[in-house]
Design a protein around this motif. Structure first.
Motif, short mmCIF file in Angstrom:
data_model
loop_
_atom_site.label_atom_id
_atom_site.label_comp_id
_atom_site.label_asym_id
_atom_site.label_seq_id
_atom_site.Cartn_x
_atom_site.Cartn_y
_atom_site.Cartn_z
N ALA A 193 -8.77 7.09 4.60
CA ALA A 193 -8.47 6.29 3.41
C ALA A 193 -9.60 5.31 3.06
O ALA A 193 -10.05 5.25 1.92
CB ALA A 193 -7.15 5.55 3.60
N GLU A 194 -10.05 4.53 4.04
CA GLU A 194 -11.08 3.53 3.75
C GLU A 194 -12.39 4.19 3.31
O GLU A 194 -13.02 3.76 2.34
CB GLU A 194 -11.32 2.65 4.98
CG GLU A 194 -12.32 1.53 4.72
CD GLU A 194 -12.44 0.55 5.88
OE1 GLU A 194 -13.18 -0.43 5.75
OE2 GLU A 194 -11.76 0.78 6.91
N SER B 221 -7.06 0.16 -4.13
CA SER B 221 -7.23 -0.47 -2.83
C SER B 221 -7.17 0.59 -1.74
O SER B 221 -6.75 1.73 -1.99
CB SER B 221 -6.13 -1.51 -2.58
OG SER B 221 -4.87 -0.87 -2.45
N GLU C 87 -5.17 0.56 0.73
CA GLU C 87 -3.76 0.83 0.98
C GLU C 87 -3.22 1.87 -0.01
O GLU C 87 -2.48 2.78 0.38
CB GLU C 87 -2.94 -0.46 0.86
CG GLU C 87 -3.18 -1.47 1.97
CD GLU C 87 -4.55 -2.16 1.86
OE1 GLU C 87 -5.13 -2.18 0.74
OE2 GLU C 87 -5.02 -2.68 2.89
N GLN C 88 -3.60 1.75 -1.27
CA GLN C 88 -3.17 2.72 -2.27
C GLN C 88 -3.78 4.10 -1.98
O GLN C 88 -3.13 5.12 -2.18
CB GLN C 88 -3.55 2.26 -3.67
CG GLN C 88 -2.71 1.12 -4.19
CD GLN C 88 -3.04 0.80 -5.65
OE1 GLN C 88 -3.68 1.58 -6.35
NE2 GLN C 88 -2.61 -0.37 -6.10
N GLN C 89 -5.03 4.09 -1.52
CA GLN C 89 -5.67 5.36 -1.19
C GLN C 89 -4.94 6.04 -0.04
O GLN C 89 -4.73 7.25 -0.06
CB GLN C 89 -7.13 5.12 -0.81
CG GLN C 89 -7.93 6.37 -0.47
CD GLN C 89 -8.25 7.23 -1.68
OE1 GLN C 89 -7.88 6.92 -2.80
NE2 GLN C 89 -8.94 8.34 -1.44
N ALA C 90 -4.52 5.26 0.96
CA ALA C 90 -3.76 5.82 2.09
C ALA C 90 -2.44 6.41 1.62
O ALA C 90 -2.03 7.49 2.07
CB ALA C 90 -3.52 4.75 3.14
N LYS C 91 -1.77 5.72 0.72
CA LYS C 91 -0.51 6.24 0.18
C LYS C 91 -0.73 7.51 -0.61
O LYS C 91 0.08 8.44 -0.56
CB LYS C 91 0.16 5.17 -0.69
CG LYS C 91 0.69 3.97 0.08
CD LYS C 91 1.33 2.96 -0.86
CE LYS C 91 1.87 1.76 -0.07
NZ LYS C 91 2.48 0.74 -0.97
#
Length: 253
Positions: free
Chosen positions: A83-84, A104, A106-110
């Motif tokens: 994600a990062e 963000s 976090e959004q990418q991880a989701k």
């Protein structure tokens, strides 16, 4: 049998898995009653496992992932741990022609966690394990024998410099789509502002099929999308010899 991408082979990609192809033909044959076709397709997948061993394929398959092995690079499944890294790639100048991404990490991880099971999302990495980009095969329609390529981005341009990683990544995806999945057509959309990518894809065999007006929205306004497509026979007649030549040159194409 299906093999790993090998541009040193005088006839790469020319012999897909015999057992798989025979069973697929049998399943699609009009002499088979409709009620039995689904069973025949299951038989096709079973035969593919028997006749196409991972060691000979250069492809490692599991219930959740497909890994494609090339000469310079491998394609491994995208995971939440990426994600990062992928978020920062999407913020780069090279990604300005792609659809707007997550806001963000976090959004990418989701977003990664929400990818449908039917999509193939890969991280491109060098043989030493260094991640350098991403690539996807989505909207797979087995009935109409087609799928869409997309999310193609070399995020670590300096680390890939001097190596034909882009052409090999496309070659691995094409080989998997045409020879392993047995698809007949691939298509994709590229921002009309990304003339370099449009030209590169056309050189490697894709054909411009149309234009979608104001299809992409970015910070600087709306952009048209160029629709490109490649058929199995075009892949064999154009992509393979041109990709082999680029691989032999060893350049960064």
């Amino acid at each position: 049998m299906i093999r790993a991408l090998n541009y040193h082979d005088p006839k790469p990609f020319q012999r897909p898995g015999e057992g798989f192809d025979i069973a697929i033909w049998f399943a699609k044959s009009r002499i088979i009653p409709v009620a039995l076709q689904a069973r025949c397709k299951c038989l096709a997948m079973h035969l593919s496992r028997i006749f196409c061993s991972p060691a000979r394929l250069g492809i490692v398959m599991s219930c959740k992932s497909v890994i494609l092995n090339g000469h310079y690079i491998d394609l491994r499944p995208l995971s939440i741990s990426d994600a990062e890294r992928t978020f920062h790639w999407r913020q780069s100048e090279r990604a300005r022609h792609l659809n707007a991404g997550a806001a963000s990490v976090e959004q990418q991880a989701k977003w990664i966690a929400a990818r449908p099971a039917g999509e193939y999302n890969w991280i491109i990495h060098l043989k030493d394990g260094t991640p350098i980009g991403m690539l996807s095969l989505v909207d797979i329609d087995t009935y109409n024998s087609r799928a869409e390529t997309g999310r193609f981005l070399i995020g670590e341009e300096e680390k890939a410099k001097g190596l034909p990683v882009a052409v090999e990544a496309m070659g691995l995806l094409y080989e998997f789509a045409f020879n392993t999945l047995g698809l007949s057509r691939l298509f994709g959309m590229i921002s009309a502002n990304n003339g370099r990518m449009v030209k590169w894809q056309k050189y490697l065999g894709m054909v411009e099929e149309g234009r979608l007006r104001s299809h992409y929205r970015t910070e600087v306004g709306a952009h048209d999308a160029v629709v490109l497509g490649i058929l199995r026979e075009e892949y064999q007649a154009t992509f393979i010899p041109r990709a082999r030549a680029l691989m032999a040159m060893g350049g960064s194409a």
